[in-house]
Design a protein around this motif. Structure first.
Motif, PDB file in Angstrom:
ATOM      1  N   LEU A  53       0.808  -1.322  -0.106  1.00 60.62           N
ATOM      2  CA  LEU A  53      -0.109  -0.276   0.107  1.00 60.62           C
ATOM      3  C   LEU A  53       0.937   1.183   0.054  1.00 60.62           C
ATOM      4  O   LEU A  53       0.593   2.003  -0.587  1.00 60.62           O
ATOM      5  N   LEU A  56       2.254   1.650  -3.492  1.00 52.78           N
ATOM      6  CA  LEU A  56       1.522   1.857  -4.281  1.00 52.78           C
ATOM      7  C   LEU A  56       1.456   3.433  -4.251  1.00 52.78           C
ATOM      8  O   LEU A  56       0.974   4.194  -5.359  1.00 52.78           O
ATOM      9  N   SER A 420     -13.010  -1.865  -0.489  1.00 48.08           N
ATOM     10  CA  SER A 420     -12.337  -2.131  -1.860  1.00 48.08           C
ATOM     11  C   SER A 420     -11.011  -3.017  -1.438  1.00 48.08           C
ATOM     12  O   SER A 420     -10.321  -3.211  -0.394  1.00 48.08           O
ATOM     13  N   LEU A 422      -7.474  -3.763  -3.932  1.00 43.28           N
ATOM     14  CA  LEU A 422      -6.851  -3.371  -4.902  1.00 43.28           C
ATOM     15  C   LEU A 422      -6.122  -4.447  -5.753  1.00 43.28           C
ATOM     16  O   LEU A 422      -5.153  -5.139  -5.131  1.00 43.28           O
ATOM     17  N   ILE A 424      -3.772  -5.700  -8.545  1.00 41.62           N
ATOM     18  CA  ILE A 424      -2.417  -5.228  -9.114  1.00 41.62           C
ATOM     19  C   ILE A 424      -2.048  -6.019 -10.374  1.00 41.62           C
ATOM     20  O   ILE A 424      -1.707  -7.203 -10.145  1.00 41.62           O
ATOM     21  N   CYS A 458     -16.449  -3.078  -9.775  1.00 38.70           N
ATOM     22  CA  CYS A 458     -14.913  -2.792 -10.276  1.00 38.70           C
ATOM     23  C   CYS A 458     -14.597  -1.579 -11.083  1.00 38.70           C
ATOM     24  O   CYS A 458     -15.396  -1.266 -12.022  1.00 38.70           O
ATOM     25  N   SER A 460     -11.817   0.276 -13.068  1.00 38.79           N
ATOM     26  CA  SER A 460     -10.353   0.112 -13.692  1.00 38.79           C
ATOM     27  C   SER A 460     -10.308   0.984 -15.040  1.00 38.79           C
ATOM     28  O   SER A 460     -11.265   1.613 -15.472  1.00 38.79           O
ATOM     29  N   MET A 499      -4.948   5.014 -11.970  1.00 40.06           N
ATOM     30  CA  MET A 499      -5.421   3.641 -12.401  1.00 40.06           C
ATOM     31  C   MET A 499      -4.151   3.134 -13.016  1.00 40.06           C
ATOM     32  O   MET A 499      -4.223   1.801 -13.288  1.00 40.06           O
ATOM     33  N   ILE A 508      -4.156  -0.749 -12.027  1.00 36.80           N
ATOM     34  CA  ILE A 508      -4.856  -1.128 -10.759  1.00 36.80           C
ATOM     35  C   ILE A 508      -6.411  -1.579 -11.009  1.00 36.80           C
ATOM     36  O   ILE A 508      -6.984  -0.581 -11.688  1.00 36.80           O
ATOM     37  N   ASN A 510      -9.722  -1.409  -8.971  1.00 33.43           N
ATOM     38  CA  ASN A 510     -10.263  -1.281  -7.748  1.00 33.43           C
ATOM     39  C   ASN A 510     -11.746  -2.150  -7.508  1.00 33.43           C
ATOM     40  O   ASN A 510     -12.611  -1.665  -8.119  1.00 33.43           O
ATOM     41  N   GLN A 512     -14.727  -2.963  -5.531  1.00 35.10           N
ATOM     42  CA  GLN A 512     -15.487  -2.634  -4.585  1.00 35.10           C
ATOM     43  C   GLN A 512     -16.680  -3.606  -4.062  1.00 35.10           C
ATOM     44  O   GLN A 512     -17.132  -4.063  -4.773  1.00 35.10           O
ATOM     45  N   GLY A 549      -4.377  -3.549  -0.533  1.00 35.67           N
ATOM     46  CA  GLY A 549      -5.591  -2.837  -0.094  1.00 35.67           C
ATOM     47  C   GLY A 549      -5.889  -3.021   0.994  1.00 35.67           C
ATOM     48  O   GLY A 549      -5.369  -3.884   1.810  1.00 35.67           O
TER      49      GLY A 549
END
Length: 723
Positions: A53, A56, A420, A422, A424, A458, A460, A499, A508, A510, A512, A549
Motif C-alpha cells: 500500500l 502504491l 475495496s 486493489l 494489481i 470494479c 479500472s 489507475m 490497478i 479497484n 469494491q 489494499g
C-alpha cells in the motif's frame, strides 16, 4: 518518639518532592492526549500488504485522490443543491469539488468515443447509484487544512447554502475515517476514562466508608497516572484510540493496590503495631510486588504481537503500572503518616464477616461438588473455543449505530459497495501493442470479477475504453491501429486518475465489495481464483497478479489477532505459574493458583465462541491482562493461607476471613471501572472493558469459592496422607 519524628521527616520530604515536580509533570502528562495517531497502516508496518500500500502511494498519483465524499437523500445528477454546495466549497482557497454530473462530462471529454449514458452506466456502483440518478460529490481539501476543519467546513457549507442539517449529510472517505478515530481517541479519555475513574472512586468509598481514605487514594492514583502519561510523552508515543484506555487502567489498578495496602494497615492497627503504616508497607511488600509482577507479565505478554498498537499497549502499560505503583508506595504511605490515619476509627465489618463465615461453611460442605461442577462447566464452554471468530479493520472498531457506520450503510445502499480490494496487474510493456494487451487483459479480469459476484463493483482503466469489434482483413488492421492510437492518448488520463503507473506496466483494478467484516479471506480467495483463471487462459502474456489494499490488510490483521491471542495467553500462563512457584515456594499451591484464574478466561471466551460474538483487537488483549490482574488476589489469598497454616487446623477459614474483603473490594473496583466502557461507541474499548470486567467477576468466584474448595480438598488429603 524519635523514630516517629524520623518517619514524619521522610513523609514530609516525599510530599515536598511530589509538589516540586508538578510544574514539569503536568505539561508532559497532557502532551500525549493532544497528539492522536490512528492510521491503520501503522498496525502491521512490516506486513506485505502494508508495504504494498505504501509503495502504491509512491508509484501512483494518489495524492490528488478525493479525501471526502459527500451526499444526501435526494442528491442526484439534477439536484440544484449540488451546484450550490460546490460553489460554496470552491470559494475557499485550494479546495476542489467535482459532482457526479461533472465527473461524467469530464470522462466523456477524456474518452471521446463514449457517450454520456455509456459513461454514466459505467460509473454505476462507484459514483452513481443503481437507480442511475443518485450521485455524490468528490471533495479534495488543501493539505494545509486540518482534517476536523475540513469536515466542519463541508457540514457548515451544506447547512448555509443547501439548508441541510448535519444529520442529513452523509460523508465518507479517508478524512472521515481518520476523523472518526481521532474523535474516539478523545471520547475514550473524556468522558469514559474520567467516568471510569469516578465510578472507581465511588466503589472504593462504598468499600472503605471513609472520605479521607478515598481522597488520599484519588490523589495518589491520579499522580501515578500522570507519571505514566509523562513516560508516554518522553517516549514520543502518539496516543491511539486504544492507548487512551491506559490512564483508566493505571488508575483502577492503583486504587486496587491502595485498597490492599489499607487492608494491611487495618491489620497492623488491630495488632497494636507502634508504626502501623511502616508495618503495613513491610507486610504488603512481598504479596503486592508479586501481584504486580504477575500483572506486568500479563501486560508484557502482549509485546509478542506483531500488531504495533497491541505491542505498544503492553509495553507502555507496564511502564505506567510500575511508575504508578512506585508513586503509590511513596506518596500514599507518606500522606497516611502525616495525617495520622492509623489513629482513626475503622468501619466495622461484623455483618460482612458473618456472611463470609456462612459462605465458608457452605463451601466446606459442597467443596467436591463445587470443583466438579466448575470443571464440567469449563469443559462445556471450552467446546465453544474452536468457534471463535476474529474481526479486524476500521469499521469493525465502531458500534453499528455510530455515525460513521450509519454513513457507510447509506452509501452502500444508495451508491454502491465501499470496501475495496486493489488488484494489481503487472506486465512487461515495451511498445504500444503491449500496452493494448495489458488494458485488454485487465478488461477481461474486470468483467470476470463482476460476473462472478453480482454485488461487486470494479473500477479500472478498462471501463473507459471502448474495445473495437473483432474484424478481419484491412478493416480489422485499421480498427486495431486506430484503437491503439486512442488508447495511447488516454494513458495520461489513466495515470492522472491513479489507475495506471507512470511507466504503464502496472494497472490497478479497484474491486469494491459490500461490507465483509469477518469474511475477508473468503472474498480474497474468490477474487484471486477468478483472476487466476483469466491469466491461465493467456499464458503468453507473462502477466502477474496480486491483491492488496485495506481489505487484504484487514485479513492479515485478523490472522495476527488469532496468533497473538494464543501466544500471549500461553506465555502469560507459563510465566505466571513460574512467578507463583518462585514466590510461594510450593509447587502444589502454584498449580492450584492457575486453575481459578484460567477458568474465567475459558468461561468468557467460550461464551463468545458459543454466542458468535467476534473478537476484535480490544477483546484479544483481555485474556492475558485479566489473567495477570486476577491472579493478584489469588496470590494474596495463598500468602495468607501459608501464614495461617503455621497456626494449625482451620487455615483456609482464617485466610478467607482475612483476605475476602480486599479481594472483594479490588475485584469490584476493577470490574465496575471497566464496565463504564461498555457505553463507548468505540467497539475495541467497549469490548475490552466489558470482557475484562466479566473475567474479573468470574475470577472473584474463583478466588472466594473455587480456590477455598480446592484448598480444603488438598488440606484433607494431606491429613489423610499424614495419618
Amino acid at each position: 518518639m524519635k523514630r516517629i519524628a524520623r518517619e514524619d521527616r521522610i513523609a514530609g520530604a516525599v510530599i515536598i518532592c511530589s509538589i516540586l515536580v508538578l510544574p514539569w509533570l503536568i505539561p508532559l502528562a497532557m502532551r500525549p492526549l493532544l497528539s492522536p495517531s490512528n492510521s491503520i497502516l501503522n498496525w502491521l508496518p512490516d506486513a506485505e500488504e502494508t508495504v504494498q500500500l505504501v509503495e502504491l502511494g509512491r508509484t501512483f498519483q494518489m495524492e490528488s485522490q478525493p479525501k471526502l465524499i459527500c451526499s444526501w437523500d435526494g442528491c442526484s445528477l439534477t439536484d440544484p443543491r449540488v451546484d450550490l454546495l460546490i460553489q460554496g466549497i470552491e470559494r475557499r482557497d485550494g479546495w476542489e469539488a467535482v459532482s457526479g454530473r461533472q465527473l461524467i462530462e469530464q470522462m466523456v471529454l477524456d474518452t471521446e468515443d463514449l457517450t454520456f449514458e455509456e459513461v454514466k452506466n459505467r460509473l454505476i456502483g462507484s459514483a452513481i447509484g443503481p437507480d442511475g440518478k443518485s450521485s455524490l460529490i468528490l471533495l479534495t481539501p488543501p493539505n494545509s487544512v486540518a482534517i476536523t476543519d475540513a469536515i466542519n467546513i463541508v457540514y457548515r457549507t451544506a447547512e448555509q447554502r443547501c439548508s441541510l442539517s448535519k444529520d442529513q449529510v452523509y460523508l465518507a472517505g479517508a478524512y472521515v475515517n481518520q476523523h472518526a478515530l481521532d474523535q474516539e481517541t478523545f471520547r475514550v479519555f473524556f468522558p469514559f476514562s474520567v467516568l471510569a475513574g469516578l465510578v472507581t472512586i465511588v466503589v472504593a468509598w462504598i468499600c472503605l466508608r471513609s472520605f479521607l481514605l478515598v481522597i488520599l487514594l484519588l490523589v495518589s492514583s491520579v499522580g501515578g497516572v500522570a507519571y505514566g502519561l509523562a513516560a508516554l510523552s518522553l517516549g514520543n508515543v502518539s496516543m491511539s484510540a486504544l492507548h487512551t484506555m491506559l490512564p483508566a487502567l493505571w488508575f483502577i489498578l492503583s486504587v486496587s493496590a491502595g485498597t490492599q495496602l489499607l487492608n494491611y494497615l487495618r491489620e497492623a492497627v488491630s495488632d497494636g503495631q507502634r508504626q502501623p503504616v511502616a508495618s503495613a508497607v513491610r507486610s504488603s511488600l512481598r504479596p503486592c510486588l508479586s501481584a504486580i509482577a504477575t500483572t506486568v507479565v500479563g501486560f508484557l505478554s502482549l509485546s509478542v504481537s506483531r500488531l504495533v498498537p497491541v505491542r505498544e499497549f503492553g509495553i507502555w502499560a507496564t511502564v505506567g503500572l510500575v511508575l504508578a505503583t512506585l508513586h503509590l508506595y511513596l506518596f500514599f504511605p507518606a500522606m497516611l503518616t502525616l495525617l495520622r490515619v492509623s489513629r482513626r476509627s475503622w468501619p466495622s465489618r461484623a455483618r460482612a464477616d458473618s456472611v463470609i463465615v456462612w459462605m465458608n461453611s457452605r463451601i466446606k460442605s459442597w467443596r467436591v461438588a463445587i470443583v466438579v461442577l466448575s470443571l464440567l462447566a469449563t469443559i462445556v464452554l471450552a467446546l465453544g473455543l474452536p468457534n471463535l471468530r476474529f474481526v479486524a479493520g476500521f469499521y469493525a472498531l465502531f458500534d453499528p449505530d455510530a455515525t460513521i457506520r450509519r454513513d457507510l450503510t447509506w452509501f452502500e445502499e444508495h451508491i454502491g459497495p465501499q470496501q475495496s480490494i486493489l488488484a494489481i496487474l503487472k506486465m512487461p510493456v515495451e511498445a504500444d501493442e503491449d500496452f493494448v494487451e495489458l488494458i485488454t487483459l485487465g478488461g477481461k479480469i474486470h468483467s470476470a470479477i463482476e460476473q462472478n459476484d453480482s454485488s461487486a463493483n470494479c473500477i479500472s482503466a478498462s471501463q473507459w475504453v471502448k474495445f473495437p469489434r473483432q474484424q478481419s482483413g484491412m478493416a480489422g488492421v485499421i480498427a486495431r491501429s486506430t484503437f491503439r492510437a486512442k488508447l495511447a492518448s488516454k494513458s495520461d488520463m489513466m495515470i492522472q486518475a491513479g489507475m495506471l503507473s507512470l511507466d504503464r506496466t502496472t494497472m490497478i483494478l479497484n474491486v469494491q465489495l459490500q461490507s465483509q467484516i469477518g469474511q475477508e479471506e473468503d472474498a480474497l480467495r474468490r477474487i484471486h481464483v477468478v483472476a487466476q483463471n483469466v491469466l491461465d487462459e493467456h499464458p503468453s502474456m507473462e502477466a502477474s497478479f496480486s491483491l492488496t489494499g485495506y481489505l487484504p490488510l484487514r485479513n492479515a490483521i485478523r490472522k495476527e489477532l488469532r496468533r497473538s491471542l494464543g501466544l500471549s495467553l500461553l506465555l502469560t500462563s507459563i510465566l505466571v505459574a513460574l512467578a507463583m512457584w518462585v514466590a510461594l515456594r510450593d509447587t502444589g499451591l502454584a498449580i492450584l493458583s492457575i486453575l481459578p484464574n484460567v477458568i474465567p478466561i475459558v468461561f468468557s471466551f467460550g461464551l463468545l465462541g458459543w454466542s458468535g460474538v467476534p473478537i476484535d483487537i480490544g477483546s484479544m488483549m483481555t485474556a492475558s491482562i485479566a489473567l495477570g490482574i486476577a491472579v493478584d488476589d489469588t496470590f494474596h489469598m495463598l500468602v495468607a493461607y501459608q501464614r495461617q497454616k503455621t497456626f494449625g487446623d482451620g487455615a483456609v477459614d482464617r485466610a478467607l476471613k482475612q483476605t475476602y474483603f480486599p479481594i472483594l473490594c479490588t475485584s469490584l473496583i476493577c470490574g465496575a471501572g471497566m464496565l463504564v466502557f461498555l457505553a463507548c461507541d468505540f467497539i475495541a474499548a467497549a469490548r475490552f472493558g466489558g470482557l475484562l470486567a466479566t473475567m474479573l467477576m468470574a475470577a472473584l468466584f474463583g478466588d472466594l469459592v473455587l480456590l477455598p474448595a480446592l484448598l480444603m480438598i488438598a488440606s484433607n488429603r494431606s491429613k489423610v496422607e499424614d495419618q
